[in-house]
Design a protein around this motif. Sequence first.
Motif, PDB file in Angstrom:
ATOM      1  N   VAL A 172     -19.366  -0.656 -38.241  1.00  0.00           N
ATOM      2  CA  VAL A 172     -18.637  -1.580 -37.375  1.00  0.00           C
ATOM      3  C   VAL A 172     -19.471  -2.842 -37.137  1.00  0.00           C
ATOM      4  CG1 VAL A 172     -17.483  -1.890 -35.144  1.00  0.00           C
ATOM      5  CG2 VAL A 172     -17.445   0.358 -36.285  1.00  0.00           C
ATOM      6  N   ILE A 173     -20.737  -2.642 -36.794  1.00  0.00           N
ATOM      7  CA  ILE A 173     -21.696  -3.737 -36.664  1.00  0.00           C
ATOM      8  C   ILE A 173     -22.996  -3.287 -37.319  1.00  0.00           C
ATOM      9  CG2 ILE A 173     -20.728  -4.809 -34.598  1.00  0.00           C
ATOM     10  CD1 ILE A 173     -22.648  -3.170 -32.915  1.00  0.00           C
ATOM     11  N   SER A 174     -23.896  -4.230 -37.606  1.00  0.00           N
ATOM     12  CA  SER A 174     -25.132  -3.875 -38.313  1.00  0.00           C
ATOM     13  C   SER A 174     -25.954  -2.882 -37.496  1.00  0.00           C
ATOM     14  CB  SER A 174     -25.954  -5.124 -38.628  1.00  0.00           C
ATOM     15  OG  SER A 174     -26.281  -5.822 -37.443  1.00  0.00           O
ATOM     16  N   LEU A 175     -26.707  -2.034 -38.197  1.00  0.00           N
ATOM     17  CA  LEU A 175     -27.349  -0.889 -37.572  1.00  0.00           C
ATOM     18  C   LEU A 175     -28.392  -1.246 -36.527  1.00  0.00           C
ATOM     19  CD1 LEU A 175     -27.876   1.547 -40.593  1.00  0.00           C
ATOM     20  CD2 LEU A 175     -25.998   1.464 -38.954  1.00  0.00           C
ATOM     21  N   GLU A 176     -29.046  -2.405 -36.643  1.00  0.00           N
ATOM     22  CA  GLU A 176     -30.078  -2.737 -35.660  1.00  0.00           C
ATOM     23  C   GLU A 176     -29.515  -2.886 -34.256  1.00  0.00           C
ATOM     24  OE1 GLU A 176     -29.564  -6.766 -37.911  1.00  0.00           O
ATOM     25  OE2 GLU A 176     -29.286  -4.641 -38.299  1.00  0.00           O
ATOM     26  N   ASP A 255      -0.865  -3.754 -43.409  1.00  0.00           N
ATOM     27  CA  ASP A 255      -0.604  -2.796 -42.340  1.00  0.00           C
ATOM     28  C   ASP A 255      -1.101  -1.368 -42.564  1.00  0.00           C
ATOM     29  OD1 ASP A 255       0.688  -4.390 -40.357  1.00  0.00           O
ATOM     30  OD2 ASP A 255       2.413  -4.549 -41.681  1.00  0.00           O
ATOM     31  N   ASN A 256      -1.164  -0.911 -43.797  1.00  0.00           N
ATOM     32  CA  ASN A 256      -1.482   0.501 -44.037  1.00  0.00           C
ATOM     33  C   ASN A 256      -2.986   0.752 -43.959  1.00  0.00           C
ATOM     34  OD1 ASN A 256       1.111   1.659 -44.482  1.00  0.00           O
ATOM     35  ND2 ASN A 256       1.207   0.497 -46.399  1.00  0.00           N
ATOM     36  N   ILE A 257      -3.473   0.909 -42.724  1.00  0.00           N
ATOM     37  CA  ILE A 257      -4.902   1.084 -42.488  1.00  0.00           C
ATOM     38  C   ILE A 257      -5.139   2.385 -41.736  1.00  0.00           C
ATOM     39  CG2 ILE A 257      -6.984   0.083 -41.464  1.00  0.00           C
ATOM     40  CD1 ILE A 257      -5.667  -2.648 -41.658  1.00  0.00           C
ATOM     41  N   ALA A 258      -6.138   3.132 -42.180  1.00  0.00           N
ATOM     42  CA  ALA A 258      -6.489   4.414 -41.563  1.00  0.00           C
ATOM     43  C   ALA A 258      -7.980   4.458 -41.273  1.00  0.00           C
ATOM     44  CB  ALA A 258      -6.110   5.574 -42.490  1.00  0.00           C
ATOM     45  N   ILE A 259      -8.362   5.305 -40.322  1.00  0.00           N
ATOM     46  CA  ILE A 259      -9.772   5.527 -40.026  1.00  0.00           C
ATOM     47  C   ILE A 259     -10.034   7.017 -39.869  1.00  0.00           C
ATOM     48  CG2 ILE A 259      -9.437   5.190 -37.531  1.00  0.00           C
ATOM     49  CD1 ILE A 259     -12.263   3.917 -37.484  1.00  0.00           C
ATOM     50  N   ALA A 269     -22.251   4.536 -32.264  1.00  0.00           N
ATOM     51  CA  ALA A 269     -21.466   4.178 -33.449  1.00  0.00           C
ATOM     52  C   ALA A 269     -20.055   4.755 -33.345  1.00  0.00           C
ATOM     53  CB  ALA A 269     -22.156   4.679 -34.711  1.00  0.00           C
ATOM     54  N   LYS A 270     -19.957   5.978 -32.864  1.00  0.00           N
ATOM     55  CA  LYS A 270     -18.648   6.625 -32.713  1.00  0.00           C
ATOM     56  C   LYS A 270     -17.788   5.855 -31.709  1.00  0.00           C
ATOM     57  CE  LYS A 270     -16.578  11.198 -32.014  1.00  0.00           C
ATOM     58  NZ  LYS A 270     -16.886  12.632 -31.755  1.00  0.00           N
ATOM     59  N   LYS A 271     -18.405   5.415 -30.639  1.00  0.00           N
ATOM     60  CA  LYS A 271     -17.686   4.634 -29.628  1.00  0.00           C
ATOM     61  C   LYS A 271     -17.117   3.362 -30.256  1.00  0.00           C
ATOM     62  CE  LYS A 271     -18.306   2.525 -25.070  1.00  0.00           C
ATOM     63  NZ  LYS A 271     -19.279   2.269 -23.956  1.00  0.00           N
ATOM     64  N   ASP A 272     -17.903   2.716 -31.103  1.00  0.00           N
ATOM     65  CA  ASP A 272     -17.428   1.495 -31.764  1.00  0.00           C
ATOM     66  C   ASP A 272     -16.306   1.785 -32.755  1.00  0.00           C
ATOM     67  OD1 ASP A 272     -19.002  -0.239 -30.369  1.00  0.00           O
ATOM     68  OD2 ASP A 272     -20.580  -0.366 -31.883  1.00  0.00           O
ATOM     69  N   MET A 273     -16.355   2.958 -33.410  1.00  0.00           N
ATOM     70  CA  MET A 273     -15.279   3.318 -34.333  1.00  0.00           C
ATOM     71  C   MET A 273     -13.957   3.492 -33.593  1.00  0.00           C
ATOM     72  SD  MET A 273     -17.262   5.920 -36.913  1.00  0.00           S
ATOM     73  CE  MET A 273     -18.870   5.448 -37.570  1.00  0.00           C
ATOM     74  N   PHE A 274     -14.017   4.017 -32.379  1.00  0.00           N
ATOM     75  CA  PHE A 274     -12.796   4.141 -31.594  1.00  0.00           C
ATOM     76  C   PHE A 274     -12.291   2.767 -31.140  1.00  0.00           C
ATOM     77  CE2 PHE A 274     -13.875   8.645 -31.318  1.00  0.00           C
ATOM     78  CZ  PHE A 274     -12.612   9.208 -31.483  1.00  0.00           C
ATOM     79  N   LYS A 275     -13.199   1.802 -30.979  1.00  0.00           N
ATOM     80  CA  LYS A 275     -12.756   0.428 -30.707  1.00  0.00           C
ATOM     81  C   LYS A 275     -11.983  -0.121 -31.899  1.00  0.00           C
ATOM     82  CE  LYS A 275     -16.555  -0.920 -27.603  1.00  0.00           C
ATOM     83  NZ  LYS A 275     -17.730  -1.826 -27.451  1.00  0.00           N
ATOM     84  N   VAL A 276     -12.463   0.197 -33.105  1.00  0.00           N
ATOM     85  CA  VAL A 276     -11.755  -0.229 -34.316  1.00  0.00           C
ATOM     86  C   VAL A 276     -10.351   0.371 -34.331  1.00  0.00           C
ATOM     87  CG1 VAL A 276     -11.708  -0.046 -36.834  1.00  0.00           C
ATOM     88  CG2 VAL A 276     -13.854  -0.577 -35.667  1.00  0.00           C
ATOM     89  N   TRP A 277     -10.243   1.638 -33.947  1.00  0.00           N
ATOM     90  CA  TRP A 277      -8.941   2.301 -33.917  1.00  0.00           C
ATOM     91  C   TRP A 277      -7.964   1.572 -32.982  1.00  0.00           C
ATOM     92  CZ3 TRP A 277      -5.207   4.617 -35.975  1.00  0.00           C
ATOM     93  CH2 TRP A 277      -4.256   5.323 -35.243  1.00  0.00           C
ATOM     94  N   GLU A 278      -8.461   1.009 -31.881  1.00  0.00           N
ATOM     95  CA  GLU A 278      -7.593   0.275 -30.969  1.00  0.00           C
ATOM     96  C   GLU A 278      -6.907  -0.884 -31.681  1.00  0.00           C
ATOM     97  OE1 GLU A 278      -9.855  -0.922 -27.574  1.00  0.00           O
ATOM     98  OE2 GLU A 278     -10.448   1.136 -27.050  1.00  0.00           O
ATOM     99  N   TYR A 287      -3.199   5.146 -38.795  1.00  0.00           N
ATOM    100  CA  TYR A 287      -3.501   6.553 -39.096  1.00  0.00           C
ATOM    101  C   TYR A 287      -4.937   6.833 -38.692  1.00  0.00           C
ATOM    102  CZ  TYR A 287      -3.109  10.919 -41.847  1.00  0.00           C
ATOM    103  OH  TYR A 287      -3.046  12.238 -42.246  1.00  0.00           O
ATOM    104  N   LYS A 288      -5.145   7.918 -37.942  1.00  0.00           N
ATOM    105  CA  LYS A 288      -6.493   8.305 -37.522  1.00  0.00           C
ATOM    106  C   LYS A 288      -6.679   9.801 -37.666  1.00  0.00           C
ATOM    107  CE  LYS A 288      -7.467   8.382 -33.083  1.00  0.00           C
ATOM    108  NZ  LYS A 288      -7.744   9.824 -32.762  1.00  0.00           N
ATOM    109  N   ILE A 289      -7.826  10.196 -38.186  1.00  0.00           N
ATOM    110  CA  ILE A 289      -8.207  11.606 -38.291  1.00  0.00           C
ATOM    111  C   ILE A 289      -9.617  11.770 -37.743  1.00  0.00           C
ATOM    112  CG2 ILE A 289      -8.913  13.414 -39.929  1.00  0.00           C
ATOM    113  CD1 ILE A 289      -5.942  13.332 -39.581  1.00  0.00           C
ATOM    114  N   GLU A 290      -9.804  12.775 -36.907  1.00  0.00           N
ATOM    115  CA  GLU A 290     -11.139  13.180 -36.470  1.00  0.00           C
ATOM    116  C   GLU A 290     -11.442  14.516 -37.144  1.00  0.00           C
ATOM    117  OE1 GLU A 290     -11.903  12.664 -32.162  1.00  0.00           O
ATOM    118  OE2 GLU A 290      -9.873  11.802 -32.114  1.00  0.00           O
ATOM    119  N   LEU A 291     -12.469  14.529 -37.969  1.00  0.00           N
ATOM    120  CA  LEU A 291     -12.794  15.728 -38.736  1.00  0.00           C
ATOM    121  C   LEU A 291     -13.745  16.629 -37.952  1.00  0.00           C
ATOM    122  CD1 LEU A 291     -13.212  14.696 -42.487  1.00  0.00           C
ATOM    123  CD2 LEU A 291     -11.435  16.101 -41.452  1.00  0.00           C
TER     124      LEU A 291
END
Length: 319
Positions: A172-176, A255-259, A269-278, A287-291
Amino acid sequence: MKPFLLLIFLLCAFAGADDEKCGPLLELQTVKFDETYVNAGKFQGYVELSNQKSLHVQHVKAKKGKPTIVFVNGLVYPNSRWDKVIAKFEAEGYGLIRYEFTNQATSLRHAGRSTEITTDSLATELRELLDRIHGSEKVEIVSLSYGSSIATSFALKHPERMASLTYLSPLVISLENYNPMGVMLKNQLAMTKFFGQVLYEASYQNSYMNFYRTSVKASPYEGVAVSVYQESLFHLGKAVRDFDLTKEIPKIDFDNIAIFIAEHEEGPAKKDMFKVWEYIQKKKNPYKIELDGAHHALPDSKPDELFAELMKRFALKTN
């Protein structure tokens, strides 16, 4: 403590790699692509692009009526770690393209490092690669971690080439930004911008290259000198220093985007991924899947579950 002393371990952690899997890759074929391989339906070797650039590619032609999936890799993630997922899709007749982008693994060993890398340049080489081996037909793009920056740039530049876009554990953003000392260094470097871009770039290169020289003591790739590997990481990292997926998603005219998000993803990082889902939710066909039980490196953390969920995703997708 030196700034970012833990960053190289983050790189392997974000790839889900242990010491063995960060080790040398098997030597792959060094044949070159031509139309003979297209007709044969299967190819592994180097594809020459413009400016004498060559990328290592594995390509399986789709069976009639089946789509082609392009796998855009993670930063320090050997392509071989997709093998279980790839084999399942091949058995179903899907077309498959997996490749190592500039400065990565086998492409690095064959073509040497590049010092002029941006997310746009990496998207352009993907477009050239598809032009050469696949044509202009739409593709399903599945990107892992760092590959999300490349896939996003490609989708922004070429929405007409997209059948779907699936992010696996996206950067989502650079690792540093997840390391307090990394944030401190980034802020210190930003102050040099007041004295001009030239000073900023020189300070940036000096700081980061010193980190890689002191922290990366060996190359994991046979035939690639450690100095070359250090530079390759620097230039790939620099390409995404200002990347922010949450700012790019709204710009995508598609439009056809999934995470896909791993249960055991790192907290921030997980928190930021959920921001992407928003932002993805605002598109049509989100489309969203949590494995469950999965770690960041989904292709070998949960290959069977990942394959099954991707199959469901492609079946439900509306072009």
